[in-house]
Design a protein around this motif. Structure first.
Motif, mmCIF file in Angstrom:
data_model
loop_
_atom_site.group_PDB
_atom_site.id
_atom_site.type_symbol
_atom_site.label_atom_id
_atom_site.label_comp_id
_atom_site.label_asym_id
_atom_site.label_seq_id
_atom_site.Cartn_x
_atom_site.Cartn_y
_atom_site.Cartn_z
ATOM 1 N N TRP A 154 0.733 -59.765 75.230
ATOM 2 C CA TRP A 154 -0.201 -59.176 74.268
ATOM 3 C C TRP A 154 -1.321 -60.151 73.932
ATOM 4 O O TRP A 154 -2.384 -59.746 73.477
ATOM 5 C CB TRP A 154 0.528 -58.762 72.991
ATOM 6 C CG TRP A 154 1.200 -57.434 73.115
ATOM 7 C CD1 TRP A 154 2.519 -57.185 73.394
ATOM 8 C CD2 TRP A 154 0.577 -56.141 72.980
ATOM 9 N NE1 TRP A 154 2.752 -55.834 73.436
ATOM 10 C CE2 TRP A 154 1.587 -55.170 73.185
ATOM 11 C CE3 TRP A 154 -0.728 -55.722 72.720
ATOM 12 C CZ2 TRP A 154 1.324 -53.800 73.139
ATOM 13 C CZ3 TRP A 154 -0.994 -54.363 72.657
ATOM 14 C CH2 TRP A 154 0.025 -53.419 72.861
ATOM 15 N N TYR A 155 -1.070 -61.419 74.139
ATOM 16 C CA TYR A 155 -2.098 -62.417 73.859
ATOM 17 C C TYR A 155 -1.920 -63.612 74.785
ATOM 18 O O TYR A 155 -0.828 -63.842 75.324
ATOM 19 C CB TYR A 155 -2.035 -62.882 72.397
ATOM 20 C CG TYR A 155 -0.753 -63.599 72.031
ATOM 21 C CD1 TYR A 155 -0.618 -64.978 72.203
ATOM 22 C CD2 TYR A 155 0.334 -62.902 71.502
ATOM 23 C CE1 TYR A 155 0.565 -65.631 71.878
ATOM 24 C CE2 TYR A 155 1.511 -63.544 71.170
ATOM 25 C CZ TYR A 155 1.622 -64.910 71.357
ATOM 26 O OH TYR A 155 2.791 -65.557 71.040
ATOM 27 N N ILE A 156 -3.001 -64.348 75.010
ATOM 28 C CA ILE A 156 -2.967 -65.621 75.729
ATOM 29 C C ILE A 156 -3.693 -66.631 74.856
ATOM 30 O O ILE A 156 -4.899 -66.529 74.625
ATOM 31 C CB ILE A 156 -3.656 -65.534 77.102
ATOM 32 C CG1 ILE A 156 -2.950 -64.497 77.997
ATOM 33 C CG2 ILE A 156 -3.658 -66.908 77.786
ATOM 34 C CD1 ILE A 156 -3.676 -64.260 79.325
ATOM 35 N N ARG A 194 5.160 -70.302 63.716
ATOM 36 C CA ARG A 194 5.991 -69.611 64.696
ATOM 37 C C ARG A 194 5.201 -68.492 65.377
ATOM 38 O O ARG A 194 4.460 -67.758 64.717
ATOM 39 C CB ARG A 194 7.235 -69.028 64.019
ATOM 40 C CG ARG A 194 8.142 -70.063 63.380
ATOM 41 C CD ARG A 194 9.308 -69.398 62.688
ATOM 42 N NE ARG A 194 10.133 -70.351 61.950
ATOM 43 C CZ ARG A 194 11.195 -70.023 61.240
ATOM 44 N NH1 ARG A 194 11.568 -68.743 61.170
ATOM 45 N NH2 ARG A 194 11.881 -70.955 60.586
ATOM 46 N N TRP A 195 5.406 -68.361 66.675
ATOM 47 C CA TRP A 195 4.721 -67.348 67.478
ATOM 48 C C TRP A 195 5.725 -66.297 67.948
ATOM 49 O O TRP A 195 6.863 -66.611 68.277
ATOM 50 C CB TRP A 195 4.053 -67.997 68.683
ATOM 51 C CG TRP A 195 2.936 -68.920 68.313
ATOM 52 C CD1 TRP A 195 3.041 -70.183 67.792
ATOM 53 C CD2 TRP A 195 1.541 -68.649 68.413
ATOM 54 N NE1 TRP A 195 1.805 -70.714 67.563
ATOM 55 C CE2 TRP A 195 0.850 -69.796 67.941
ATOM 56 C CE3 TRP A 195 0.797 -67.562 68.856
ATOM 57 C CZ2 TRP A 195 -0.533 -69.875 67.902
ATOM 58 C CZ3 TRP A 195 -0.589 -67.636 68.831
ATOM 59 C CH2 TRP A 195 -1.241 -68.780 68.345
ATOM 60 N N VAL A 196 5.261 -65.050 68.038
ATOM 61 C CA VAL A 196 6.118 -63.994 68.580
ATOM 62 C C VAL A 196 6.249 -64.201 70.088
ATOM 63 O O VAL A 196 5.433 -64.886 70.718
ATOM 64 C CB VAL A 196 5.550 -62.594 68.263
ATOM 65 C CG1 VAL A 196 5.550 -62.352 66.770
ATOM 66 C CG2 VAL A 196 4.135 -62.427 68.827
ATOM 67 N N ASP A 197 7.268 -63.575 70.676
ATOM 68 C CA ASP A 197 7.604 -63.863 72.068
ATOM 69 C C ASP A 197 6.900 -62.959 73.074
ATOM 70 O O ASP A 197 7.339 -62.822 74.219
ATOM 71 C CB ASP A 197 9.118 -63.756 72.272
ATOM 72 C CG ASP A 197 9.659 -62.364 72.000
ATOM 73 O OD1 ASP A 197 8.863 -61.471 71.604
ATOM 74 O OD2 ASP A 197 10.886 -62.157 72.184
ATOM 75 N N SER A 198 5.789 -62.350 72.682
ATOM 76 C CA SER A 198 5.104 -61.390 73.558
ATOM 77 C C SER A 198 3.806 -61.934 74.135
ATOM 78 O O SER A 198 2.982 -61.172 74.628
ATOM 79 C CB SER A 198 4.809 -60.104 72.779
ATOM 80 O OG SER A 198 4.015 -60.399 71.614
ATOM 81 N N GLY A 199 3.613 -63.257 74.090
ATOM 82 C CA GLY A 199 2.366 -63.822 74.588
ATOM 83 C C GLY A 199 2.575 -64.962 75.553
ATOM 84 O O GLY A 199 3.657 -65.137 76.131
ATOM 85 N N ALA A 200 1.525 -65.745 75.756
ATOM 86 C CA ALA A 200 1.583 -66.896 76.651
ATOM 87 C C ALA A 200 0.676 -67.986 76.126
ATOM 88 O O ALA A 200 -0.323 -67.718 75.431
ATOM 89 C CB ALA A 200 1.150 -66.502 78.064
ATOM 90 N N PHE A 201 1.037 -69.228 76.424
ATOM 91 C CA PHE A 201 0.215 -70.384 76.092
ATOM 92 C C PHE A 201 -0.422 -70.902 77.378
ATOM 93 O O PHE A 201 0.256 -71.062 78.402
ATOM 94 C CB PHE A 201 1.069 -71.480 75.438
ATOM 95 C CG PHE A 201 1.158 -71.382 73.938
ATOM 96 C CD1 PHE A 201 0.967 -70.171 73.296
ATOM 97 C CD2 PHE A 201 1.424 -72.494 73.166
ATOM 98 C CE1 PHE A 201 1.032 -70.074 71.918
ATOM 99 C CE2 PHE A 201 1.514 -72.414 71.784
ATOM 100 C CZ PHE A 201 1.310 -71.209 71.151
ATOM 101 N N ALA A 202 -1.719 -71.190 77.318
ATOM 102 C CA ALA A 202 -2.494 -71.601 78.495
ATOM 103 C C ALA A 202 -2.692 -73.112 78.527
ATOM 104 O O ALA A 202 -3.136 -73.693 77.545
ATOM 105 C CB ALA A 202 -3.849 -70.902 78.498
ATOM 106 N N PHE A 203 -2.368 -73.691 79.680
ATOM 107 C CA PHE A 203 -2.503 -75.143 79.861
ATOM 108 C C PHE A 203 -3.256 -75.441 81.159
ATOM 109 O O PHE A 203 -3.060 -74.752 82.171
ATOM 110 C CB PHE A 203 -1.113 -75.797 79.979
ATOM 111 C CG PHE A 203 -0.297 -75.763 78.738
ATOM 112 C CD1 PHE A 203 -0.282 -76.842 77.858
ATOM 113 C CD2 PHE A 203 0.483 -74.659 78.427
ATOM 114 C CE1 PHE A 203 0.481 -76.821 76.706
ATOM 115 C CE2 PHE A 203 1.255 -74.626 77.281
ATOM 116 C CZ PHE A 203 1.254 -75.711 76.413
#
Length: 208
Positions: A154-156, A194-203
């Motif tokens: 849902w989000y990045i 805290r973040w919900v588990d429906s996204g991703a972190f970009a590196f």
């Protein structure tokens, strides 16, 4: 055994390339593999090309192209504080950046799915680089909402050093999908959030 040369290491590599057990189950169920390149960790990777635009120029570029930019994202992009976008987060024009996306669901415990834990997971566990906010406008441009849905996100978000908005609250920038357009958003991002588990972190993937 039908494939005697298929040892546990090769099995693990195949599972990672399919996107973990979720990807394996999808393949067994549908026979389809999502058309996204994955690295040895099973993370989706994508390429962006840097632009050294100021935050104000980013807002103009995105809105002119029809993207939606939230008021919080605009506040962070145009901040003149010491931690502001222009001073700390601009990319290099013409430089290619390889980006890896870590699903936030990798951290199963809600209480441990914090900004800092996810950030350190990318940097220390996987050896990725320190994120910059400048990757988020480029990700927003190259990844559509439909593609985010296919990825299962849902989000990045980029877990960069937070930028304080006009009220002094620390935010990080992210791409967010909605029914009313492709959004560049900003979300509360102090270390313990805290973040919900429906996204991703970009590196950024560091050159070997």
């Amino acid at each position: 055994m039908k494939y005697p040369d298929l040892d546990l290491g090769k099995v693990e590599a195949i599972v990672n390339r399919l996107g973990g057990m979720e990807g394996v189950e999808r393949f067994l169920r549908t026979g389809k593999i999502l058309p996204f390149e994955r690295n040895e960790h099973g993370h989706i990777t994508l390429s962006i090309t840097g632009l050294a635009l100021t935050g104000a120029e980013e807002v103009d570029r995105l809105t002119t192209a029809g993207f939606r930019v939230s008021k919080w994202a605009k506040s962070c992009l145009t901040s003149t504080r010491a931690d502001g976008y222009d001073k700390n987060h601009r990319l290099v024009t013409g430089q290619d950046y390889r980006i890896a996306l870590i699903p936030t669901r990798e951290v199963e415990c809600d209480s441990e799915r914090t900004t800092e834990n996810l950030r350190q997971r990318g940097i220390k566990k996987y050896g990725y680089g320190k994120p910059l906010a400048g990757v988020t406008p480029r990700i927003r441009e190259v990844v559509s909402d439909n593609q985010m849905e296919e990825m299962g996100f849902w989000y990045i978000a980029a877990p960069h050093d937070p930028i304080k908005d006009s009220d002094g609250a620390p935010f990080v920038l992210l791409s967010d999908r909605h029914d009313d357009g492709r959004w560049l958003y900003a979300y509360f991002g102090p270390p313990g959030h805290r973040w919900v588990d429906s996204g991703a972190f970009a590196f950024p993937v560091l050159a070997s």
